[in-house]
Design a protein around this motif. Structure first.
Motif, mmCIF file in Angstrom:
data_model
loop_
_atom_site.group_PDB
_atom_site.id
_atom_site.type_symbol
_atom_site.label_atom_id
_atom_site.label_comp_id
_atom_site.label_asym_id
_atom_site.label_seq_id
_atom_site.Cartn_x
_atom_site.Cartn_y
_atom_site.Cartn_z
ATOM 1 N N ALA A 129 48.851 43.622 52.029
ATOM 2 C CA ALA A 129 47.805 43.542 51.013
ATOM 3 C C ALA A 129 47.866 44.796 50.140
ATOM 4 O O ALA A 129 48.522 45.774 50.480
ATOM 5 N N TYR A 130 47.175 44.734 49.014
ATOM 6 C CA TYR A 130 47.049 45.952 48.217
ATOM 7 C C TYR A 130 45.654 46.050 47.621
ATOM 8 O O TYR A 130 44.911 45.067 47.542
ATOM 9 N N VAL A 131 45.304 47.269 47.236
ATOM 10 C CA VAL A 131 43.986 47.590 46.690
ATOM 11 C C VAL A 131 44.154 48.044 45.248
ATOM 12 O O VAL A 131 45.019 48.868 44.948
ATOM 13 N N SER A 132 43.351 47.523 44.361
ATOM 14 C CA SER A 132 43.374 47.932 42.956
ATOM 15 C C SER A 132 41.996 48.422 42.536
ATOM 16 O O SER A 132 41.029 48.310 43.296
ATOM 17 N N GLY A 133 41.917 48.922 41.327
ATOM 18 C CA GLY A 133 40.656 49.397 40.774
ATOM 19 C C GLY A 133 40.682 50.853 40.398
ATOM 20 O O GLY A 133 39.782 51.350 39.706
ATOM 21 N N ASP A 134 41.724 51.557 40.841
ATOM 22 C CA ASP A 134 41.793 52.986 40.528
ATOM 23 C C ASP A 134 42.181 53.241 39.073
ATOM 24 O O ASP A 134 41.888 54.307 38.530
ATOM 25 N N GLU A 135 42.832 52.296 38.424
ATOM 26 C CA GLU A 135 43.218 52.469 37.020
ATOM 27 C C GLU A 135 42.010 52.134 36.139
ATOM 28 O O GLU A 135 41.661 50.964 35.970
ATOM 29 N N VAL A 136 41.385 53.153 35.587
ATOM 30 C CA VAL A 136 40.076 52.989 34.939
ATOM 31 C C VAL A 136 40.068 53.429 33.473
ATOM 32 O O VAL A 136 38.994 53.658 32.904
ATOM 33 N N PHE A 137 41.220 53.521 32.852
ATOM 34 C CA PHE A 137 41.241 53.977 31.462
ATOM 35 C C PHE A 137 40.395 53.084 30.551
ATOM 36 O O PHE A 137 39.632 53.599 29.711
ATOM 37 N N PRO A 138 40.446 51.744 30.679
ATOM 38 C CA PRO A 138 39.567 50.908 29.839
ATOM 39 C C PRO A 138 38.088 51.211 30.051
ATOM 40 O O PRO A 138 37.309 51.212 29.086
ATOM 41 N N PRO A 458 30.815 56.479 36.886
ATOM 42 C CA PRO A 458 29.958 55.744 37.824
ATOM 43 C C PRO A 458 30.779 54.787 38.693
ATOM 44 O O PRO A 458 31.668 54.083 38.193
ATOM 45 N N GLN A 459 30.469 54.757 39.981
ATOM 46 C CA GLN A 459 31.177 53.827 40.855
ATOM 47 C C GLN A 459 30.954 52.376 40.424
ATOM 48 O O GLN A 459 31.815 51.521 40.649
ATOM 49 N N SER A 460 29.838 52.114 39.782
ATOM 50 C CA SER A 460 29.560 50.751 39.318
ATOM 51 C C SER A 460 30.502 50.315 38.201
ATOM 52 O O SER A 460 30.620 49.114 37.919
ATOM 53 N N ASP A 461 31.197 51.260 37.567
ATOM 54 C CA ASP A 461 32.160 50.931 36.510
ATOM 55 C C ASP A 461 33.570 50.693 37.054
ATOM 56 O O ASP A 461 34.495 50.398 36.282
ATOM 57 N N VAL A 462 33.749 50.838 38.345
ATOM 58 C CA VAL A 462 35.060 50.680 38.976
ATOM 59 C C VAL A 462 35.182 49.272 39.547
ATOM 60 O O VAL A 462 34.318 48.822 40.300
ATOM 61 N N GLN A 463 36.258 48.594 39.211
ATOM 62 C CA GLN A 463 36.517 47.239 39.709
ATOM 63 C C GLN A 463 37.405 47.316 40.953
ATOM 64 O O GLN A 463 38.620 47.083 40.906
ATOM 65 N N HIS A 464 36.783 47.676 42.072
ATOM 66 C CA HIS A 464 37.484 47.891 43.338
ATOM 67 C C HIS A 464 37.791 46.520 43.964
ATOM 68 O O HIS A 464 36.881 45.790 44.346
ATOM 69 N N LYS A 465 39.081 46.175 44.064
ATOM 70 C CA LYS A 465 39.471 44.840 44.525
ATOM 71 C C LYS A 465 40.521 44.918 45.619
ATOM 72 O O LYS A 465 41.335 45.844 45.659
ATOM 73 N N VAL A 466 40.493 43.901 46.477
ATOM 74 C CA VAL A 466 41.512 43.708 47.506
ATOM 75 C C VAL A 466 42.318 42.465 47.154
ATOM 76 O O VAL A 466 41.753 41.422 46.791
ATOM 77 N N HIS A 467 43.631 42.584 47.260
ATOM 78 C CA HIS A 467 44.541 41.486 46.950
ATOM 79 C C HIS A 467 45.313 41.139 48.223
ATOM 80 O O HIS A 467 46.069 41.967 48.740
ATOM 81 N N LEU A 468 45.118 39.912 48.721
ATOM 82 C CA LEU A 468 45.761 39.496 49.955
ATOM 83 C C LEU A 468 47.116 38.854 49.672
ATOM 84 O O LEU A 468 47.443 38.489 48.534
ATOM 85 N N TRP A 469 47.902 38.706 50.720
ATOM 86 C CA TRP A 469 49.239 38.103 50.654
ATOM 87 C C TRP A 469 49.184 36.649 50.190
ATOM 88 O O TRP A 469 50.150 36.133 49.653
ATOM 89 N N SER A 470 48.016 36.006 50.377
ATOM 90 C CA SER A 470 47.846 34.600 50.007
ATOM 91 C C SER A 470 47.581 34.413 48.521
ATOM 92 O O SER A 470 47.582 33.273 48.031
ATOM 93 N N GLY A 471 47.332 35.523 47.815
ATOM 94 C CA GLY A 471 46.920 35.440 46.425
ATOM 95 C C GLY A 471 45.421 35.569 46.254
ATOM 96 O O GLY A 471 44.927 35.725 45.128
ATOM 97 N N GLU A 472 44.683 35.484 47.348
ATOM 98 C CA GLU A 472 43.228 35.619 47.279
ATOM 99 C C GLU A 472 42.851 37.064 46.926
ATOM 100 O O GLU A 472 43.472 38.025 47.386
ATOM 101 N N GLU A 475 36.198 41.414 45.554
ATOM 102 C CA GLU A 475 35.735 42.720 45.103
ATOM 103 C C GLU A 475 35.007 43.479 46.207
ATOM 104 O O GLU A 475 34.390 42.879 47.087
ATOM 105 N N ILE A 476 35.104 44.794 46.125
ATOM 106 C CA ILE A 476 34.348 45.684 46.997
ATOM 107 C C ILE A 476 33.227 46.293 46.155
ATOM 108 O O ILE A 476 33.501 47.069 45.226
ATOM 109 N N PRO A 477 31.988 45.953 46.423
ATOM 110 C CA PRO A 477 30.901 46.478 45.592
ATOM 111 C C PRO A 477 30.700 47.973 45.825
ATOM 112 O O PRO A 477 31.075 48.512 46.870
ATOM 113 N N PRO A 478 30.111 48.649 44.856
ATOM 114 C CA PRO A 478 29.812 50.070 45.054
ATOM 115 C C PRO A 478 28.741 50.237 46.126
ATOM 116 O O PRO A 478 28.054 49.268 46.485
ATOM 117 N N PRO A 479 28.562 51.425 46.656
ATOM 118 C CA PRO A 479 27.553 51.619 47.700
ATOM 119 C C PRO A 479 26.159 51.280 47.173
ATOM 120 O O PRO A 479 25.803 51.646 46.051
#
Length: 621
Positions: A129-138, A458-472, A475-479
């Motif tokens: 799996a991989y985690v995305s959301g760290d690229e926040v330039f937009p 703000p953590q609320s501006d980060v789109q923290h996502k998990v991408h599974l091997w299945s394509g699913e 999102e991981i919500p902020p605290p």
């Protein structure tokens, strides 16, 4: 998917840098039968490759329009991770070991594809799996456009619109709950981009023990454990000022750390069996004091409070972490913004024997005269002498000093050889006695540099996502609960109840490092340095000696006039300083030899102070 039991999870750190040794993951996985490991974590990211890989990714995107067959830039993940992973995969699969790393750098999705293909080629049943959301330039651009934030630089106080450089990329530091969620879905290997260095350890413990976001004490302990083991060998004796004691303990093969984290958050630090080095109160103190900023230690998932922290030696190479306090995480997360900074080059001369300062003055005067037509295009020009000549030297190399000429400019053409290198080298026949240049002239050619700007989003501006091997994906919500912390960490310029130093008896002048351990490191342009002593009766002396004013004295010519914060860790017998904006814009564009700030501590330990003789009678460090 739940973890197999409620016993402590054993998490091993296999890498602290893109240049770390490559065989740790293989060794840890292969020795599972004798030294079981549940999770292997690795840190491949730094502020240096955050900027360089960002630029590489953008250059690669631009190169999609180049003619077919032309050379394209390299991939923007860290390929040394693959060198570490490939020989370990069979044992990782055989023993059911989980893996979490931040080696995705600026191309995590591509690294995920590469790892997935590597696993398939070996016919292994491992889910990646991989985690995305760290690229926040937009998100940064949007907030600027909507005037929601000025994006103040947390090191310098500057606001982004006043920065002299054009941002091209921004990367946020993510917490560990995306990794934990991926493990919970059955992932065996999770690759990430810029998660914080400690986040994989937080994630492993969170998943293993089925913690909740409200388990702040447990999270804080896991966070500090992550700080201790994410730099691989450091907590086992690497970069440790007591290193001379390690020669008989195998300093040629220092071990890799293991954190054992219980369901209540209790942490024990050890190392892999049969390895060199040591895990002791002192090696743990050394790593704890590395790259912290003050008593409040922030992560996207929790804030750890460090001022009552201490370590307990349980047995040989087993140290317990004690006294960590916890609080809510901040509503923001750190963001590193990258810009193209221009170009730099350097040239070196060798000065030998007598009259070093006069020789350097002569060479500098000659070079400056030849550079005069071009100097208005330079953004930085520095002449430095590096090293010194001992009295009555017994060999020529030991009597040689490096004279360095360093330049930066916005455009490569402004420091091309005819405008920088030739003015440096052409005075050779009119130079000082013994005038000898370095023959590696490649350093005199322009190379690109990248600026790094540290701010908050703000953590609320980060789109923290998990991408599974299945394509699913999910999102991981902020605290749900956060705490707005003051900008200024607690700081105490002078200790309370300082003791008159005369009370410690007769003294002799000598290096501070004869008695005192120290450790330093970089965070952007800030530098931290922590000092600690071995014996309880030395603590009153250390905290009374090391005030902010004394730090300025010790820094001497290195003091740049910027604020210095100070706080104490009395249970560790440690005093910590944060030197604001000390490192010339950070590692990616520094003009300093010490671009990582790691030798600030070594310089300060070499400075002479009045040392109590009774402490020296115990033996020097």
């Amino acid at each position: 998917m739940a973890a197999p039991s409620k016993r402590p999870v054993r998490i091993a750190g296999c890498s602290g840098s893109t240049t770390d040794r490559r065989d740790a993951m293989r060794i840890l996985a292969a020795n599972h039968a004798n030294d079981p490991i549940d999770v292997i974590i690795g840190d491949w990211m730094s502020e240096a490759n955050m900027t360089s890989r960002a630029a590489m990714k953008l250059d690669k995107q631009a190169s999609s329009f180049i003619p077919q067959g032309s050379a394209a830039p390299g991939d923007a993940y860290e390929p040394t991770f693959l060198e570490a992973l490939e020989p370990a995969l069979l044992d990782i699969a055989k023993h059911g070991i989980k893996v979490a790393v931040n080696a995705g750098a600026s191309d995590t999705a591509l690294l995920h594809e590469v790892v997935t293909q590597m696993v398939k080629s070996k016919r292994l049943d491992l889910k990646v799996a991989y985690v995305s959301g760290d690229e926040v330039f937009p998100a940064v651009q949007k907030a600027l456009k909507e005037k929601k934030s000025k994006f103040e630089n947390i090191c310098t106080g500057q606001v982004l619109e006043d920065w002299d450089f054009e941002p091209i990329y921004a990367q946020a530091y993510l917490g560990g709950l995306g990794i934990a969620a991926a493990f919970g879905k059955g992932a065996d290997i999770v690759v990430c981009g810029r998660v914080s260095d400690a986040s994989p350890v937080i994630a492993a413990a969170y998943w293993w023990h089925n913690w909740q976001r409200s388990d702040l004490v447990q999270l804080a302990n896991a966070f500090v454990a992550g700080h201790l083991i994410e730099c691989s060998n450091y907590v086992c004796g690497g970069n440790y000022t007591g290193f001379k004691e390690l020669e008989s303990k195998g300093w040629d093969d220092i071990g890799y750390p293991i954190a054992e984290i219980a369901t209540n958050g209790q942490v024990i630090i050890t190392k892999n069996k049969g390895s060199g080095g040591e895990v002791s109160v002192n090696t743990c103190s050394s790593q704890l004091l590395y790259e912290i900023q003050g008593p409040w230690y922030y992560n996207s998932d929790v804030t750890a409070i460090l001022d009552e922290l201490w370590f307990e030696q349980l047995s040989t190479d087993r140290v317990a972490l004690r006294g960590v306090k916890a609080d809510l995480p901040p509503p923001t997360t750190k963001v590193g913004i990258t810009a193209k900074g221009g170009y730099q080059a350097e040239m070196h001369w060798f000065l030998c024997g007598l009259d070093i300062h006069a020789k350097a003055r002569m060479m500098e005067a000659q070079i400056r005269k030849m550079m005069r037509p071009y100097m208005d295009r330079y953004t930085k020009l520095a002449f430095t002498k590096n090293g010194s000549v001992p009295d009555n030297p017994t060999n020529q190399n030991g009597a040689t000093v490096d004279f360095r000429v360093f330049v930066q400019a916005r455009e490569a053409e402004d420091i091309m050889p005819q405008k920088f290198f030739r003015p440096c080298i052409d005075p050779i026949m009119e130079g000082y006695p013994g005038a000898t240049p370095h023959l590696d002239w490649r350093q005199g050619l322009p190379k690109p540099i990248y600026e790094y700007y540290v701010t908050l989003l703000p953590q609320s501006d980060v789109q923290h996502k998990v991408h599974l091997w299945s394509g699913e994906t999910f999102e991981i919500p902020p605290p749900p609960k956060t705490k707005a912390w003051p900008k200024q960490q607690p700081s105490q310029a002078v200790t309370e109840g300082a003791v008159d130093l005369a009370n410690f008896g007769r003294t002799v002048k000598g290096p501070l490092g004869w008695i005192v351990h120290a450790r330093s490191g970089d965070k952007g342009s800030d530098c931290n340095v922590g000092f600690w002593v071995r014996h309880p009766d030395e603590w009153a002396w250390l905290r009374s000696l090391l005030s902010v004013e004394k730090m300025k004295y010790l820094l001497a010519d290195e003091y740049v006039g910027k604020p210095i914060d100070r706080f104490e860790l009395p249970n560790m017998r440690a005093v910590h300083f944060l030197l604001h904006d000390h490192l010339d814009r950070g590692v990616s564009c520094s003009s300093s030899y010490d671009f990582l700030g790691k030798n600030v501590a070594e310089f300060l330990r070499a400075r002479h102070v009045d040392l109590p003789v009774r402490f020296l009678d115990r033996g020097k460090l």
